[in-house]
Design a protein around this motif. Structure first.
Motif, PDB file in Angstrom:
ATOM      1  N   ALA A   1      48.490  50.575  43.559  1.00  0.00           N
ATOM      2  CA  ALA A   1      48.324  49.959  44.818  1.00  0.00           C
ATOM      3  C   ALA A   1      47.651  48.547  44.893  1.00  0.00           C
ATOM      4  O   ALA A   1      46.895  48.622  44.157  1.00  0.00           O
ATOM      5  N   GLY A   2      47.975  47.986  45.942  1.00  0.00           N
ATOM      6  CA  GLY A   2      47.499  47.041  46.289  1.00  0.00           C
ATOM      7  C   GLY A   2      48.086  45.525  45.580  1.00  0.00           C
ATOM      8  O   GLY A   2      49.239  45.670  45.206  1.00  0.00           O
ATOM      9  N   SER A   3      47.319  44.469  45.490  1.00  0.00           N
ATOM     10  CA  SER A   3      47.979  43.108  45.070  1.00  0.00           C
ATOM     11  C   SER A   3      47.906  43.104  43.669  1.00  0.00           C
ATOM     12  O   SER A   3      46.720  43.172  43.174  1.00  0.00           O
ATOM     13  N   PRO A   4      49.019  42.912  42.712  1.00  0.00           N
ATOM     14  CA  PRO A   4      48.948  42.669  41.315  1.00  0.00           C
ATOM     15  C   PRO A   4      47.851  41.418  40.951  1.00  0.00           C
ATOM     16  O   PRO A   4      47.348  41.701  40.184  1.00  0.00           O
ATOM     17  N   GLU A   5      48.384  40.309  41.851  1.00  0.00           N
ATOM     18  CA  GLU A   5      47.616  39.182  41.441  1.00  0.00           C
ATOM     19  C   GLU A   5      46.059  39.160  41.701  1.00  0.00           C
ATOM     20  O   GLU A   5      45.231  38.761  40.943  1.00  0.00           O
TER      21      GLU A   5
ATOM     22  N   GLY B   1      49.924  30.360  23.691  1.00  0.00           N
ATOM     23  CA  GLY B   1      51.308  30.706  23.310  1.00  0.00           C
ATOM     24  C   GLY B   1      51.625  32.204  24.124  1.00  0.00           C
ATOM     25  O   GLY B   1      52.706  32.742  23.581  1.00  0.00           O
ATOM     26  N   ALA B   2      50.916  32.526  24.776  1.00  0.00           N
ATOM     27  CA  ALA B   2      50.973  33.921  25.278  1.00  0.00           C
ATOM     28  C   ALA B   2      50.649  34.024  26.909  1.00  0.00           C
ATOM     29  O   ALA B   2      49.998  32.909  27.233  1.00  0.00           O
ATOM     30  N   PRO B   3      51.074  35.175  27.856  1.00  0.00           N
ATOM     31  CA  PRO B   3      50.579  34.984  29.084  1.00  0.00           C
ATOM     32  C   PRO B   3      48.944  35.061  29.315  1.00  0.00           C
ATOM     33  O   PRO B   3      48.463  35.727  28.254  1.00  0.00           O
ATOM     34  N   ALA B   4      48.646  34.232  30.192  1.00  0.00           N
ATOM     35  CA  ALA B   4      47.255  34.451  30.373  1.00  0.00           C
ATOM     36  C   ALA B   4      46.650  35.889  30.589  1.00  0.00           C
ATOM     37  O   ALA B   4      47.216  36.659  31.016  1.00  0.00           O
ATOM     38  N   VAL B   5      45.383  35.938  30.323  1.00  0.00           N
ATOM     39  CA  VAL B   5      44.824  37.552  30.530  1.00  0.00           C
ATOM     40  C   VAL B   5      45.100  37.920  31.917  1.00  0.00           C
ATOM     41  O   VAL B   5      45.493  39.015  32.234  1.00  0.00           O
ATOM     42  N   HIS B   6      44.767  37.330  32.931  1.00  0.00           N
ATOM     43  CA  HIS B   6      45.015  37.726  34.238  1.00  0.00           C
ATOM     44  C   HIS B   6      46.257  37.794  34.590  1.00  0.00           C
ATOM     45  O   HIS B   6      46.795  38.707  35.304  1.00  0.00           O
TER      46      HIS B   6
ATOM     47  N   ARG C   1      50.740  41.878  35.402  1.00  0.00           N
ATOM     48  CA  ARG C   1      51.682  42.634  34.952  1.00  0.00           C
ATOM     49  C   ARG C   1      51.663  44.098  34.830  1.00  0.00           C
ATOM     50  O   ARG C   1      52.581  44.954  34.812  1.00  0.00           O
ATOM     51  N   ARG C   2      50.562  44.528  34.166  1.00  0.00           N
ATOM     52  CA  ARG C   2      50.380  45.897  33.912  1.00  0.00           C
ATOM     53  C   ARG C   2      50.230  46.625  35.378  1.00  0.00           C
ATOM     54  O   ARG C   2      50.506  47.715  35.574  1.00  0.00           O
ATOM     55  N   HIS C   3      49.645  46.025  36.399  1.00  0.00           N
ATOM     56  CA  HIS C   3      49.469  46.550  37.776  1.00  0.00           C
ATOM     57  C   HIS C   3      51.015  46.939  38.108  1.00  0.00           C
ATOM     58  O   HIS C   3      51.318  47.978  38.487  1.00  0.00           O
ATOM     59  N   TRP C   4      51.848  45.890  38.114  1.00  0.00           N
ATOM     60  CA  TRP C   4      53.145  46.250  38.453  1.00  0.00           C
ATOM     61  C   TRP C   4      53.882  47.374  37.511  1.00  0.00           C
ATOM     62  O   TRP C   4      54.477  48.335  38.202  1.00  0.00           O
TER      63      TRP C   4
ATOM     64  N   SER D   1      38.409  50.584  27.544  1.00  0.00           N
ATOM     65  CA  SER D   1      38.759  50.229  26.381  1.00  0.00           C
ATOM     66  C   SER D   1      40.126  49.403  26.123  1.00  0.00           C
ATOM     67  O   SER D   1      40.085  48.582  25.574  1.00  0.00           O
ATOM     68  N   ARG D   2      41.160  50.321  26.649  1.00  0.00           N
ATOM     69  CA  ARG D   2      42.560  49.949  26.578  1.00  0.00           C
ATOM     70  C   ARG D   2      42.802  48.762  27.155  1.00  0.00           C
ATOM     71  O   ARG D   2      43.350  47.713  26.898  1.00  0.00           O
ATOM     72  N   ASP D   3      42.323  48.458  28.621  1.00  0.00           N
ATOM     73  CA  ASP D   3      42.620  47.434  29.617  1.00  0.00           C
ATOM     74  C   ASP D   3      41.827  46.137  29.399  1.00  0.00           C
ATOM     75  O   ASP D   3      42.336  45.450  29.778  1.00  0.00           O
ATOM     76  N   VAL D   4      40.554  46.344  29.160  1.00  0.00           N
ATOM     77  CA  VAL D   4      39.856  45.464  29.207  1.00  0.00           C
ATOM     78  C   VAL D   4      39.062  44.867  27.672  1.00  0.00           C
ATOM     79  O   VAL D   4      39.616  43.587  27.090  1.00  0.00           O
ATOM     80  N   ALA D   5      38.559  45.932  27.072  1.00  0.00           N
ATOM     81  CA  ALA D   5      37.982  45.429  25.664  1.00  0.00           C
ATOM     82  C   ALA D   5      39.153  45.325  24.714  1.00  0.00           C
ATOM     83  O   ALA D   5      39.133  44.400  23.929  1.00  0.00           O
ATOM     84  N   GLY D   6      40.094  45.982  24.830  1.00  0.00           N
ATOM     85  CA  GLY D   6      41.373  45.810  24.089  1.00  0.00           C
ATOM     86  C   GLY D   6      41.994  44.367  24.165  1.00  0.00           C
ATOM     87  O   GLY D   6      42.327  43.574  23.274  1.00  0.00           O
ATOM     88  N   ARG D   7      41.913  44.033  25.538  1.00  0.00           N
ATOM     89  CA  ARG D   7      42.655  42.529  25.845  1.00  0.00           C
ATOM     90  C   ARG D   7      41.626  41.495  25.139  1.00  0.00           C
ATOM     91  O   ARG D   7      42.266  40.365  24.829  1.00  0.00           O
ATOM     92  N   VAL D   8      40.305  41.702  25.200  1.00  0.00           N
ATOM     93  CA  VAL D   8      39.595  40.695  24.928  1.00  0.00           C
ATOM     94  C   VAL D   8      39.627  40.361  23.306  1.00  0.00           C
ATOM     95  O   VAL D   8      39.758  39.470  22.841  1.00  0.00           O
ATOM     96  N   THR D   9      39.606  41.446  22.633  1.00  0.00           N
ATOM     97  CA  THR D   9      39.723  41.570  21.210  1.00  0.00           C
ATOM     98  C   THR D   9      40.973  40.908  20.883  1.00  0.00           C
ATOM     99  O   THR D   9      41.213  40.233  19.969  1.00  0.00           O
ATOM    100  N   ALA D  10      41.984  41.494  21.304  1.00  0.00           N
ATOM    101  CA  ALA D  10      43.270  40.850  21.143  1.00  0.00           C
ATOM    102  C   ALA D  10      43.379  39.301  21.544  1.00  0.00           C
ATOM    103  O   ALA D  10      44.177  38.552  20.560  1.00  0.00           O
ATOM    104  N   PHE D  11      42.702  38.707  22.573  1.00  0.00           N
ATOM    105  CA  PHE D  11      42.787  37.599  22.895  1.00  0.00           C
ATOM    106  C   PHE D  11      42.126  36.687  21.648  1.00  0.00           C
ATOM    107  O   PHE D  11      42.525  35.622  21.321  1.00  0.00           O
TER     108      PHE D  11
END
Length: 379
Positions: free
Chosen positions: A137-141, A119-124, A129-132, A51-61
């Motif tokens: 572990a692993g690739s942020p991209e 006007g903001a960073p794209a979702v990916h 950035r959250r990964h960083w 909810s925080r990482d995915v659904a929340g970003r969709v609603t904010a977008f």
């Protein structure tokens, strides 16, 4: 334009006479917000991290951008077909369109590697950035791209769920759902044709028109008009006129977006300028320029515009200069004006009331940039 005026006593999202109310934009935002709140609440019940990482970003977008043109065109289609009274179904259909648009933009930014949207960073990018920040572990991209695909999928699932609920509750549900089904497939087809054109270094004008129609024109204007009309039980004559009007206006919208992608101001469009040029995307603008360069023997322009060229900043400037020198920019400006005028003529065949025709004309001006305000809906 399209801003609902309500009293405190009126129920949220409902208005008895939209033409007397003046503007449905405020009600559309209210209904959209209610839809997003409900979906986010359900996501929290499923899983807090998701909810925080995915659904929340969709609603904010969805909340933070876009001109809600698709909702407004759905309303125009509804009114042109005799729709009146309770606006709830048509505004909820608009919410479906906004969620579908979110899916398309989130996925498009992943495929194109775009870093900025609304006007903001794209979702990916935001997810990477959250990964960083979380020191995962692993690739942020890779994490950002994969999670953004899921975010786009979620937006589409929410849109489908809501549209199904609307269709089940409407006497015109089957017609509504047929339009929705066709639109989803057209959108995916357009996105694939866009990718295919890049991979094959396509440069033809007919192919550019096909991509613009499938990828943008249909689901930006033509299908929203038809969705609204379907809710009002429109006959085939009205639907045919609306589809013709919508296709012309939708193409004008996409051609304006092509120009803004090449020459616009990121501070106004909310996305980077030059991305399409850097990636040599097959747009109507580029195809026209290539044809003009070939017709006049301008080898320098043809070389700058050729598919598969270098992606450096200097190369982008050479492409931009070639678009100006060949006269392609002026040709596309003229085509936009022509398409906008054709759209209004087709809409007039619906027999819509003068107030609805004026509303549609104002929307076409906004979408095509033929009014003094020269920005297009960047998503």
């Amino acid at each position: 334009m399209l801003e609902l005026r309500r009293t405190a006593a009126e129920p949220t999202g409902l208005v008895d006479d939209p033409l007397m109310a003046g503007d449905v934009g405020g009600a559309a935002e209210t209904v959209l917000g209610r839809v997003l709140d409900a979906r986010l609440a359900r996501a929290r019940e499923v899983d807090a991290v998701f909810s925080r990482d995915v659904a929340g970003r969709v609603t904010a977008f969805v909340r933070r951008g876009g001109k809600r043109l698709r909702t407004a065109f759905a309303w125009c289609g509804w009114r042109a077909s005799g729709g009146s009274g309770d606006l709830t179904a048509v505004l909820e259909t608009g919410a479906c369109l906004e969620l579908l648009q979110a899916c398309a933009l989130i996925h498009d930014d992943v495929m194109d590697g775009s870093v900025l949207r609304r006007g903001a960073p794209a979702v990916h990018v935001d997810l990477a950035r959250r990964h960083w920040a979380a020191r995962m572990a692993g690739s942020p991209e890779s994490f950002g791209a994969s999670a953004a695909v899921l975010a786009g999928d979620l937006a589409l699932a929410w849109a489908d769920d809501l549209l199904t609920e609307i269709a089940l509750g409407s006497p015109h549900g089957p017609a509504l759902y047929r339009e929705w089904q066709a639109m989803r497939t057209e959108m995916v087809a357009g996105q694939y044709r866009d990718l295919h054109a890049q991979a094959t270094c396509a440069s033809g004008l007919d192919e550019a028109v096909t991509i613009a129609t499938l990828k943008s024109a249909l689901y930006t204007v033509e299908r929203p008009l038809a969705l609204g009309a379907s809710l009002a039980g429109a006959d085939e004559h009205a639907l045919e006129a609306l589809r013709s009007a919508g296709r012309c206006a939708g193409l004008a919208f996409q051609l304006r977006d092509d120009l803004l992608g090449a020459f616009g101001d990121p501070a106004r469009t909310g996305k980077p300028v030059g991305d399409d040029l850097r990636g040599r995307k097959l747009t109507y603008l580029l195809a026209v320029a290539l044809r003009l360069a070939d017709a006049t023997g301008d080898e320098e322009a043809a070389a700058a515009l050729a598919p598969g060229g270098a992606a450096s900043g200097d190369a982008v400037e050479r492409v931009r200069a070639a678009l100006e020198r060949t006269g392609a920019r002026a040709v596309v400006e003229s085509k936009i004006t022509e398409l906008a005028a054709m759209s209004l003529r087709h809409f007039g065949r619906t027999g819509a009331e003068p107030a609805v025709r004026r509303e549609f004309a104002a929307l076409v001006e906004r979408a095509s940039g033929t009014a003094p305000q020269r920005t297009a809906d960047s998503g």
